[in-house]
Design a protein around this motif. Structure first.
Motif, PDB file in Angstrom:
ATOM      1  N   ALA A  80      49.161  46.244  53.928  1.00 48.02           N
ATOM      2  CA  ALA A  80      50.198  46.518  52.938  1.00 48.02           C
ATOM      3  C   ALA A  80      50.145  47.997  52.562  1.00 48.02           C
ATOM      4  N   PRO A  81      51.290  48.646  52.396  1.00 48.21           N
ATOM      5  CA  PRO A  81      51.303  50.098  52.159  1.00 48.21           C
ATOM      6  C   PRO A  81      50.612  50.523  50.874  1.00 48.21           C
ATOM      7  N   PHE A  82      50.435  49.593  49.934  1.00 49.72           N
ATOM      8  CA  PHE A  82      49.807  49.937  48.655  1.00 49.72           C
ATOM      9  C   PHE A  82      48.301  49.705  48.664  1.00 49.72           C
ATOM     10  N   SER A  83      47.780  49.011  49.668  1.00 50.15           N
ATOM     11  CA  SER A  83      46.391  48.553  49.649  1.00 50.15           C
ATOM     12  C   SER A  83      45.411  49.722  49.757  1.00 50.15           C
ATOM     13  N   ASN A  84      44.440  49.759  48.875  1.00 50.17           N
ATOM     14  CA  ASN A  84      43.419  50.804  48.942  1.00 50.17           C
ATOM     15  C   ASN A  84      42.567  50.635  50.199  1.00 50.17           C
ATOM     16  N   PHE A  85      41.901  51.692  50.588  1.00 53.29           N
ATOM     17  CA  PHE A  85      41.196  51.727  51.867  1.00 53.29           C
ATOM     18  C   PHE A  85      39.955  52.593  51.734  1.00 53.29           C
ATOM     19  N   GLY A  86      39.182  52.671  52.800  1.00 49.76           N
ATOM     20  CA  GLY A  86      38.031  53.560  52.769  1.00 49.76           C
ATOM     21  C   GLY A  86      36.735  52.890  53.161  1.00 49.76           C
ATOM     22  N   PRO A  87      35.629  53.605  53.016  1.00 53.79           N
ATOM     23  CA  PRO A  87      34.335  53.117  53.514  1.00 53.79           C
ATOM     24  C   PRO A  87      33.820  51.862  52.816  1.00 53.79           C
ATOM     25  N   SER A  88      34.246  51.598  51.594  1.00 56.99           N
ATOM     26  CA  SER A  88      33.716  50.423  50.903  1.00 56.99           C
ATOM     27  C   SER A  88      34.610  49.196  51.035  1.00 56.99           C
ATOM     28  N   LEU A  89      35.693  49.286  51.823  1.00 59.77           N
ATOM     29  CA  LEU A  89      36.531  48.115  52.085  1.00 59.77           C
ATOM     30  C   LEU A  89      35.826  47.228  53.111  1.00 59.77           C
ATOM     31  N   ASP A  90      35.661  45.947  52.792  1.00 63.20           N
ATOM     32  CA  ASP A  90      34.919  45.051  53.678  1.00 63.20           C
ATOM     33  C   ASP A  90      35.813  44.291  54.646  1.00 63.20           C
ATOM     34  N   LEU A  91      36.883  43.712  54.160  1.00 58.62           N
ATOM     35  CA  LEU A  91      37.764  42.940  55.030  1.00 58.62           C
ATOM     36  C   LEU A  91      39.140  42.834  54.401  1.00 58.62           C
ATOM     37  N   THR A  92      40.067  42.226  55.142  1.00 61.59           N
ATOM     38  CA  THR A  92      41.430  42.072  54.665  1.00 61.59           C
ATOM     39  C   THR A  92      41.832  40.602  54.728  1.00 61.59           C
ATOM     40  N   ALA A  93      42.858  40.259  53.964  1.00 62.63           N
ATOM     41  CA  ALA A  93      43.358  38.885  53.914  1.00 62.63           C
ATOM     42  C   ALA A  93      44.839  38.914  53.579  1.00 62.63           C
ATOM     43  N   PRO A  94      45.566  37.862  53.930  1.00 61.75           N
ATOM     44  CA  PRO A  94      46.993  37.815  53.599  1.00 61.75           C
ATOM     45  C   PRO A  94      47.202  37.771  52.087  1.00 61.75           C
ATOM     46  N   THR A  95      48.350  38.256  51.664  1.00 53.85           N
ATOM     47  CA  THR A  95      48.722  38.142  50.260  1.00 53.85           C
ATOM     48  C   THR A  95      49.470  36.835  50.034  1.00 53.85           C
ATOM     49  N   GLY A  96      49.284  36.241  48.870  1.00 53.51           N
ATOM     50  CA  GLY A  96      50.040  35.062  48.488  1.00 53.51           C
ATOM     51  C   GLY A  96      51.095  35.460  47.464  1.00 53.51           C
ATOM     52  N   THR A  97      52.164  34.699  47.377  1.00 51.75           N
ATOM     53  CA  THR A  97      53.196  35.011  46.398  1.00 51.75           C
ATOM     54  C   THR A  97      53.400  33.874  45.402  1.00 51.75           C
ATOM     55  N   LEU A  98      53.012  32.668  45.759  1.00 56.77           N
ATOM     56  CA  LEU A  98      53.167  31.519  44.865  1.00 56.77           C
ATOM     57  C   LEU A  98      51.836  31.198  44.219  1.00 56.77           C
ATOM     58  N   SER A  99      51.832  31.121  42.906  1.00 60.10           N
ATOM     59  CA  SER A  99      50.596  30.806  42.196  1.00 60.10           C
ATOM     60  C   SER A  99      50.944  30.170  40.859  1.00 60.10           C
ATOM     61  N   THR A 100      49.935  29.622  40.208  1.00 57.56           N
ATOM     62  CA  THR A 100      50.144  29.083  38.874  1.00 57.56           C
ATOM     63  C   THR A 100      50.475  30.207  37.898  1.00 57.56           C
ATOM     64  N   ASP A 101      51.167  29.845  36.845  1.00 50.96           N
ATOM     65  CA  ASP A 101      51.633  30.791  35.850  1.00 50.96           C
ATOM     66  C   ASP A 101      51.205  30.286  34.476  1.00 50.96           C
ATOM     67  N   LEU A 102      51.252  31.131  33.499  1.00 53.22           N
ATOM     68  CA  LEU A 102      51.072  30.657  32.133  1.00 53.22           C
ATOM     69  C   LEU A 102      52.115  29.589  31.838  1.00 53.22           C
ATOM     70  N   THR A 103      51.712  28.506  31.212  1.00 49.78           N
ATOM     71  CA  THR A 103      52.661  27.427  30.948  1.00 49.78           C
ATOM     72  C   THR A 103      53.719  27.857  29.945  1.00 49.78           C
ATOM     73  N   GLY A 104      54.941  27.386  30.179  1.00 46.08           N
ATOM     74  CA  GLY A 104      56.018  27.662  29.239  1.00 46.08           C
ATOM     75  C   GLY A 104      56.557  29.074  29.343  1.00 46.08           C
ATOM     76  N   PRO A 105      57.299  29.507  28.326  1.00 47.89           N
ATOM     77  CA  PRO A 105      57.985  30.804  28.366  1.00 47.89           C
ATOM     78  C   PRO A 105      57.048  32.006  28.311  1.00 47.89           C
ATOM     79  N   ALA A 106      55.759  31.792  28.030  1.00 49.33           N
ATOM     80  CA  ALA A 106      54.835  32.926  27.938  1.00 49.33           C
ATOM     81  C   ALA A 106      54.531  33.528  29.302  1.00 49.33           C
ATOM     82  N   GLY A 107      54.827  32.795  30.379  1.00 51.27           N
ATOM     83  CA  GLY A 107      54.495  33.269  31.704  1.00 51.27           C
ATOM     84  C   GLY A 107      55.544  34.175  32.314  1.00 51.27           C
ATOM     85  N   ALA A 108      55.353  34.480  33.603  1.00 51.23           N
ATOM     86  CA  ALA A 108      56.279  35.361  34.315  1.00 51.23           C
ATOM     87  C   ALA A 108      57.525  34.627  34.778  1.00 51.23           C
TER      88      ALA A 108
END
Length: 244
Positions: A119-147
């Protein structure tokens, strides 16, 4: 993403759907400062509830050395067989070995898209260990307080969502091999990564953008349990030695 319950018809199944999850509210209201004592208390809480994996989708925007007290508690957790996983961050900058992501025992996770591209935003460098896919669906705060209006959101992403993918895989490994040490799980995750198609690894097998490769759950499980690598699914067992 790490431990969503599976087979219940709700939302998604996490990477480790039968793992137990403890949530820690570390950050305060938007714009407020989080004291170092809160960071340390969060890790101490993880230790107190018997966690084996600590997933951290937070970090410092600027490149700063990890404070000594924070470094000490993170490395103490590793010595107590608790694996700490950190999101690499979304600032498109270099991560250095003296940062949180470079602490002893920490797994630092970068983000990929569906085509195994960094991903173009992902940080990089000597201390990066591995990579993984990004997820887009996840749990949210219940009710109107969430996203989102409901209890799930599709706006989650970044290395913050790649991190719990790897934390979930670590949970699977500890579940399959409860006596495994944090070092053994740490090493299994890195040693079994699959090659990133666009990586240019150095002599150690490390690429600054992809780390040591892309997390491979099945290979890591085989490594931690000592299971043999299966024959190619497309080759009948009776023909496996043909041509030799």
């Amino acid at each position: 993403i790490a431990a969503g319950v599976g087979d219940n018809g709700l939302g998604i199944a996490g990477v480790c759907p039968e793992c137990t999850l403890h949530c820690v509210r570390l950050l305060g209201p938007r714009g407020s400062l989080t004291p170092l004592s809160a960071d340390i208390a969060a890790f101490e809480y993880a230790r107190s509830v018997g966690a084996r994996v600590v997933s951290n989708s937070w970090g410092f925007v600027e490149a700063i050395s990890a404070p000594a007290m924070l470094r000490d508690v993170v490395e103490e957790l590793f010595d107590d067989d608790i694996l700490v996983v950190f999101a690499a961050g979304n600032d498109n900058r270099t991560l250095y070995d003296d940062e949180l992501t470079g602490l002893r025992g920490v797994i630092a996770v970068g983000a990929l898209n569906l085509f195994d591209e960094v991903a173009p935003f992902s940080n990089f460098g000597p201390s990066l260990d591995l990579t993984a896919p990004t997820g887009t669906l996840s749990t949210d705060l219940t009710g109107p307080a969430g996203a989102a209006p409901g209890d799930y959101t599709t706006s989650f992403g970044g290395t913050s969502s790649s991190c719990p993918v790897v934390a979930g895989v670590a949970g699977l490994l500890f579940s399959a091999a409860p006596r495994a040490t944090a070092r053994e799980v740490h090493d299994a995750l890195i040693a079994t990564t699959r090659p990133a198609p666009f990586a240019e690894p150095d002599a150690r097998g490390h690429d600054p953008l992809h780390g040591y490769g892309i997390v491979s759950p099945a290979a890591a499980l085989r490594a931690i349990t000592g299971m043999p690598t299966p024959l190619d699914a497309g080759v009948p067992a009776s023909d496996a030695g043909a041509g030799e």
